[in-house]
Design a protein around this motif. Structure first.
Motif, PDB file in Angstrom:
ATOM      1  N   GLU A   4      87.093  32.898-134.775  1.00  0.00           N
ATOM      2  CA  GLU A   4      86.776  34.139-134.094  1.00  0.00           C
ATOM      3  C   GLU A   4      86.045  33.794-132.803  1.00  0.00           C
ATOM      4  O   GLU A   4      85.136  32.962-132.802  1.00  0.00           O
ATOM      5  CB  GLU A   4      85.885  34.983-135.009  1.00  0.00           C
ATOM      6  N   VAL A   6      83.783  35.471-129.862  1.00  0.00           N
ATOM      7  CA  VAL A   6      83.001  36.681-129.608  1.00  0.00           C
ATOM      8  C   VAL A   6      82.004  36.454-128.472  1.00  0.00           C
ATOM      9  O   VAL A   6      81.591  35.319-128.216  1.00  0.00           O
ATOM     10  CB  VAL A   6      82.232  37.135-130.875  1.00  0.00           C
ATOM     11  N   ALA A   7      81.618  37.542-127.840  1.00  0.00           N
ATOM     12  CA  ALA A   7      80.572  37.483-126.818  1.00  0.00           C
ATOM     13  C   ALA A   7      79.242  37.169-127.495  1.00  0.00           C
ATOM     14  O   ALA A   7      79.004  37.566-128.640  1.00  0.00           O
ATOM     15  CB  ALA A   7      80.485  38.811-126.075  1.00  0.00           C
ATOM     16  N   ALA A   8      78.401  36.429-126.803  1.00  0.00           N
ATOM     17  CA  ALA A   8      77.100  36.042-127.355  1.00  0.00           C
ATOM     18  C   ALA A   8      76.081  35.969-126.232  1.00  0.00           C
ATOM     19  O   ALA A   8      76.427  36.049-125.050  1.00  0.00           O
ATOM     20  CB  ALA A   8      77.208  34.703-128.070  1.00  0.00           C
ATOM     21  N   LEU A  51      80.887  33.236-124.270  1.00  0.00           N
ATOM     22  CA  LEU A  51      81.573  33.410-125.546  1.00  0.00           C
ATOM     23  C   LEU A  51      81.279  32.242-126.475  1.00  0.00           C
ATOM     24  O   LEU A  51      81.065  31.117-126.024  1.00  0.00           O
ATOM     25  CB  LEU A  51      83.095  33.479-125.321  1.00  0.00           C
ATOM     26  N   ARG A  54      83.470  30.852-133.595  1.00  0.00           N
ATOM     27  CA  ARG A  54      82.845  30.657-134.897  1.00  0.00           C
ATOM     28  C   ARG A  54      83.895  30.760-135.991  1.00  0.00           C
ATOM     29  O   ARG A  54      84.921  31.420-135.850  1.00  0.00           O
ATOM     30  CB  ARG A  54      81.700  31.634-135.117  1.00  0.00           C
ATOM     31  N   ALA A  95      90.426  32.915-124.363  1.00  0.00           N
ATOM     32  CA  ALA A  95      89.534  34.075-124.336  1.00  0.00           C
ATOM     33  C   ALA A  95      88.841  34.207-122.981  1.00  0.00           C
ATOM     34  O   ALA A  95      88.653  35.332-122.483  1.00  0.00           O
ATOM     35  CB  ALA A  95      88.511  33.962-125.458  1.00  0.00           C
TER      36      ALA A  95
END
Length: 150
Positions: A4, A6-8, A51, A54, A95
């Motif tokens: 996955e 994802v923004a962080a 990003l 994970r 991404a």
């Protein structure tokens, strides 16, 4: 693997540890004047899209897109040793390219180094071509500059 992306936030402990690992590697490999990574706090700026990758909660890698006038610059693309060769870097690049398109950018540039041969090969497999220095970078005999039209 259920990867996955994802923004962080780089200031959160897990993402921060990834960035610190990346910067530690760069400090070990290159002289200070050859390092062009952004400080952790700068990776939290409004013009940065940061990003993480994970798998079941475990952080495997990270990457950032610096949104600039007319193009995006890939920064701090890093995959933990244990996760290399599993498609994590490719997923992060995809991404980050999607984030650039969402910003209306049609061009991505980056700076890496010949000493990071696996990274150079990864970028080339994803359509990045070598070019000369851009922005404020200088030809220092170490850096490799690349770009890709989206």
């Amino acid at each position: 693997m259920s990867l996955e992306i994802v923004a962080a936030r780089t200031i959160d402990p897990g993402p921060r540890a990834l960035v610190e690992a990346s910067q530690g590697l760069m400090r070990a490999m290159f002289r200070p004047e050859q390092n062009h990574f952004l400080p952790i706090e700068a990776l939290a700026a409004p013009d940065i899209r940061f990003l993480v990758a994970r798998d079941e909660g475990a952080l495997l890698g990270c990457g950032a897109l610096h949104v600039k006038p007319g193009y995006g610059e890939l920064k701090s693309v890093f995959v933990r040793d244990a996760a290399r060769g599993r498609g994590v870097g490719a997923a992060l690049i995809g991404a980050l390219e999607a984030a650039a398109r969402a910003e209306g950018l049609g061009l991505i540039r980056l700076e890496t180094a010949d000493e990071l041969a696996a990274a150079c090969r990864l970028y080339e497999r994803h359509g990045y071509a070598r070019r000369g220095p851009f922005d404020s970078y200088a030809d220092n005999g170490c850096s490799v500059f690349m770009e890709k039209r989206l």
